[in-house]
Scaffold this active site. Structure first.
Site, PDB file in Angstrom:
ATOM      1  N   LYS A   1      17.147   4.754   0.680  1.00 46.98           N
ATOM      2  CA  LYS A   1      18.046   4.756   1.845  1.00 46.98           C
ATOM      3  C   LYS A   1      19.279   3.947   1.463  1.00 46.98           C
ATOM      4  O   LYS A   1      19.407   2.776   1.862  1.00 46.98           O
ATOM      5  CB  LYS A   1      17.359   4.022   3.012  1.00 46.98           C
ATOM      6  CG  LYS A   1      16.486   4.865   3.901  1.00 46.98           C
ATOM      7  CD  LYS A   1      16.220   4.084   5.199  1.00 46.98           C
ATOM      8  CE  LYS A   1      14.760   3.982   5.509  1.00 46.98           C
ATOM      9  NZ  LYS A   1      14.455   3.212   6.713  1.00 46.98           N
TER      10      LYS A   1
ATOM     11  N   PHE B   1      13.608   5.755  10.331  1.00 42.98           N
ATOM     12  CA  PHE B   1      12.319   5.188   9.944  1.00 42.98           C
ATOM     13  C   PHE B   1      11.340   6.325   9.682  1.00 42.98           C
ATOM     14  O   PHE B   1      11.037   7.125  10.564  1.00 42.98           O
ATOM     15  CB  PHE B   1      11.779   4.246  11.026  1.00 42.98           C
ATOM     16  CG  PHE B   1      10.633   3.423  10.525  1.00 42.98           C
ATOM     17  CD1 PHE B   1      10.855   2.292   9.747  1.00 42.98           C
ATOM     18  CD2 PHE B   1       9.324   3.803  10.795  1.00 42.98           C
ATOM     19  CE1 PHE B   1       9.784   1.549   9.242  1.00 42.98           C
ATOM     20  CE2 PHE B   1       8.252   3.058  10.302  1.00 42.98           C
ATOM     21  CZ  PHE B   1       8.491   1.930   9.525  1.00 42.98           C
TER      22      PHE B   1
ATOM     23  N   ARG C   1      -0.267   6.828   7.133  1.00 43.44           N
ATOM     24  CA  ARG C   1      -0.213   6.890   5.666  1.00 43.44           C
ATOM     25  C   ARG C   1      -0.812   8.195   5.144  1.00 43.44           C
ATOM     26  O   ARG C   1      -0.433   8.686   4.086  1.00 43.44           O
ATOM     27  CB  ARG C   1      -0.986   5.717   5.048  1.00 43.44           C
ATOM     28  CG  ARG C   1      -0.364   4.349   5.298  1.00 43.44           C
ATOM     29  CD  ARG C   1      -1.004   3.326   4.374  1.00 43.44           C
ATOM     30  NE  ARG C   1      -0.784   1.949   4.797  1.00 43.44           N
ATOM     31  CZ  ARG C   1       0.308   1.237   4.514  1.00 43.44           C
ATOM     32  NH1 ARG C   1       1.294   1.775   3.848  1.00 43.44           N
ATOM     33  NH2 ARG C   1       0.417  -0.014   4.912  1.00 43.44           N
TER      34      ARG C   1
ATOM     35  N   ASP D   1       3.720   3.816   6.258  1.00 38.27           N
ATOM     36  CA  ASP D   1       3.052   3.574   7.538  1.00 38.27           C
ATOM     37  C   ASP D   1       4.010   3.113   8.621  1.00 38.27           C
ATOM     38  O   ASP D   1       5.137   2.701   8.361  1.00 38.27           O
ATOM     39  CB  ASP D   1       1.998   2.473   7.371  1.00 38.27           C
ATOM     40  CG  ASP D   1       2.640   1.081   7.265  1.00 38.27           C
ATOM     41  OD1 ASP D   1       3.589   0.926   6.481  1.00 38.27           O
ATOM     42  OD2 ASP D   1       2.218   0.165   8.008  1.00 38.27           O
TER      43      ASP D   1
ATOM     44  N   GLU E   1       7.610   2.177  -6.214  1.00 39.18           N
ATOM     45  CA  GLU E   1       7.719   1.755  -4.809  1.00 39.18           C
ATOM     46  C   GLU E   1       7.858   2.997  -3.927  1.00 39.18           C
ATOM     47  O   GLU E   1       8.315   4.052  -4.388  1.00 39.18           O
ATOM     48  CB  GLU E   1       8.944   0.819  -4.703  1.00 39.18           C
ATOM     49  CG  GLU E   1       9.308   0.317  -3.343  1.00 39.18           C
ATOM     50  CD  GLU E   1       8.269  -0.550  -2.666  1.00 39.18           C
ATOM     51  OE1 GLU E   1       7.140  -0.077  -2.492  1.00 39.18           O
ATOM     52  OE2 GLU E   1       8.597  -1.684  -2.254  1.00 39.18           O
ATOM     53  N   ASP E   2       7.457   2.867  -2.671  1.00 38.79           N
ATOM     54  CA  ASP E   2       7.581   4.019  -1.770  1.00 38.79           C
ATOM     55  C   ASP E   2       9.026   4.283  -1.363  1.00 38.79           C
ATOM     56  O   ASP E   2       9.518   5.407  -1.444  1.00 38.79           O
ATOM     57  CB  ASP E   2       6.692   3.830  -0.518  1.00 38.79           C
ATOM     58  CG  ASP E   2       6.909   2.491   0.197  1.00 38.79           C
ATOM     59  OD1 ASP E   2       7.751   1.681  -0.249  1.00 38.79           O
ATOM     60  OD2 ASP E   2       6.225   2.246   1.209  1.00 38.79           O
TER      61      ASP E   2
ATOM     62  N   ASP F   1      14.994   0.163   0.899  1.00 38.80           N
ATOM     63  CA  ASP F   1      15.746   0.077   2.138  1.00 38.80           C
ATOM     64  C   ASP F   1      16.867  -0.961   1.928  1.00 38.80           C
ATOM     65  O   ASP F   1      17.887  -0.656   1.335  1.00 38.80           O
ATOM     66  CB  ASP F   1      14.756  -0.319   3.240  1.00 38.80           C
ATOM     67  CG  ASP F   1      15.341  -0.284   4.636  1.00 38.80           C
ATOM     68  OD1 ASP F   1      16.117   0.616   4.936  1.00 38.80           O
ATOM     69  OD2 ASP F   1      14.995  -1.171   5.442  1.00 38.80           O
TER      70      ASP F   1
ATOM     71  N   LYS G   1       0.817  -1.198   0.000  1.00 35.21           N
ATOM     72  CA  LYS G   1       0.000   0.000   0.000  1.00 35.21           C
ATOM     73  C   LYS G   1       0.857   1.256   0.000  1.00 35.21           C
ATOM     74  O   LYS G   1       0.398   2.347  -0.295  1.00 35.21           O
ATOM     75  CB  LYS G   1      -0.881   0.015   1.261  1.00 35.21           C
ATOM     76  CG  LYS G   1      -1.762  -1.185   1.433  1.00 35.21           C
ATOM     77  CD  LYS G   1      -2.431  -1.140   2.827  1.00 35.21           C
ATOM     78  CE  LYS G   1      -2.970  -2.508   3.176  1.00 35.21           C
ATOM     79  NZ  LYS G   1      -3.363  -2.566   4.606  1.00 35.21           N
ATOM     80  N   GLY G   2       2.130   1.083   0.384  1.00 37.90           N
ATOM     81  CA  GLY G   2       2.982   2.239   0.643  1.00 37.90           C
ATOM     82  C   GLY G   2       3.120   3.222  -0.504  1.00 37.90           C
ATOM     83  O   GLY G   2       3.217   4.422  -0.287  1.00 37.90           O
TER      84      GLY G   2
HETATM   85  P1  5GP Z   1      13.409  -3.436   1.534  1.00 41.65           P
HETATM   86  O1  5GP Z   1      12.955  -4.727   0.968  1.00 41.65           O
HETATM   87  O2  5GP Z   1      14.090  -2.524   0.533  1.00 41.65           O
HETATM   88  O3  5GP Z   1      14.219  -3.611   2.782  1.00 41.65           O
HETATM   89  O4  5GP Z   1      12.147  -2.709   2.101  1.00 41.65           O
HETATM   90  C1  5GP Z   1      11.218  -2.107   1.322  1.00 41.65           C
HETATM   91  C2  5GP Z   1       9.940  -1.904   2.095  1.00 41.65           C
HETATM   92  O5  5GP Z   1      10.169  -1.755   3.498  1.00 41.65           O
HETATM   93  C3  5GP Z   1       9.276  -0.629   1.679  1.00 41.65           C
HETATM   94  O6  5GP Z   1       8.415  -0.853   0.606  1.00 41.65           O
HETATM   95  C4  5GP Z   1       8.529  -0.218   2.936  1.00 41.65           C
HETATM   96  O7  5GP Z   1       7.279  -0.846   2.966  1.00 41.65           O
HETATM   97  C5  5GP Z   1       9.368  -0.748   4.053  1.00 41.65           C
HETATM   98  N1  5GP Z   1      10.237   0.295   4.636  1.00 41.65           N
HETATM   99  C6  5GP Z   1      11.571   0.394   4.553  1.00 41.65           C
HETATM  100  N2  5GP Z   1      12.032   1.479   5.187  1.00 41.65           N
HETATM  101  C7  5GP Z   1      10.943   2.102   5.684  1.00 41.65           C
HETATM  102  C8  5GP Z   1      10.747   3.305   6.433  1.00 41.65           C
HETATM  103  O8  5GP Z   1      11.664   4.056   6.781  1.00 41.65           O
HETATM  104  N3  5GP Z   1       9.453   3.600   6.749  1.00 41.65           N
HETATM  105  C9  5GP Z   1       8.403   2.823   6.387  1.00 41.65           C
HETATM  106  N4  5GP Z   1       7.200   3.237   6.755  1.00 41.65           N
HETATM  107  N5  5GP Z   1       8.551   1.691   5.685  1.00 41.65           N
HETATM  108  C10 5GP Z   1       9.801   1.344   5.335  1.00 41.65           C
END
Ligand code: 5GP
Length: 188
Positions: free
Chosen positions: A136, A157, A170, A164, A104-105, A108, A48-49
């Site tokens: 990030k 974060f 959100r 969220d 994508e939002d 990370d 949903k992000g």
């Molecule tokens: P990754 O697979 O790159 O570690 O994570 C991606 C997902 O983790 C993002 O789509 C998001 O949903 C969540 N995420 C990563 N960092 C953050 C953050 O700082 N805040 C929030 N709300 N979600 C995050």
């Protein structure tokens, strides 16, 4: 008093205002419009992000694009990735021979998009690019290049503008750093 707290009270700071987000999304839309001139990309929203970013971004792209949606597993009530990616809702239509842009939002560790990228390429997309509102890079554990991003952010974060914590925040129109006291209180 606890029940009088607004969403803003839970933020340590605001990283990007409504105006900054709007301008960055507008510029990204113009860039994608130029890069995909003469093509009909399929824009894939990762729910949903990315929903707020996605709906603003596609309105800034002047191309005959189509849209589709995917749901992958999220962190739940945690601020740390579990490292597992679970596909909960798949695309409705085939992407064979299509130019796909995954929206994508935030990137990370890179695990989610690394998984999705491989999956969508294996389905015969003719090209695949990633557009993420936030990146990030300091947190990356798998090599992943993000083709389009609005902002690079530090290791914190963040919530708001679709992002969220435990499904809340959100609807914040800004992106802000969540006060650690909010999630520390939950894990204690
Ligand atoms: P990754 O697979 O790159 O570690 O994570 C991606 C997902 O983790 C993002 O789509 C998001 O949903 C969540 N995420 C990563 N960092 C953050 C953050 O700082 N805040 C929030 N709300 N979600 C995050």
């Amino acid at each position: 008093m606890e029940n009088q707290r607004t969403l803003y009270n839970d933020l340590e700071s605001i990283l990007y205002t409504k105006e900054q987000l709007k301008e960055a999304v507008q510029q990204l839309g113009e860039r994608i419009t130029r890069d995909y001139k003469g093509r009909k990309p399929v824009m894939v929203c990762i729910l949903k992000g990315a929903s707020l970013f996605f709906s603003d971004l596609i309105r800034e792209i002047d191309l005959p694009l189509t849209i589709d949606f995917m749901v992958v597993s999220s962190y739940g009530a945690s601020t740390v990735s579990s490292g597992e990616v679970r596909l909960i809702k798949d695309l409705d239509r085939s992407i064979l021979g299509k130019d796909v842009i995954v929206v994508e939002d935030i990137v990370d560790t890179g695990m989610t998009l690394n998984y999705l990228k491989k999956l969508l390429i294996s389905r015969g997309a003719s090209s695949l690019r990633i557009a993420a509102l936030l990146d990030k890079p300091a947190r990356r554990t798998v090599p992943l290049s993000v083709d389009y991003t609005c902002f690079e952010i530090p290791d914190a974060f963040v919530v708001g503008y679709g992002l969220d914590y435990d499904e809340v925040y959100r609807n914040l129109p800004e992106v802000g750093i969540l006060s650690p006291s909010v999630y520390q209180a939950k894990t204690e």
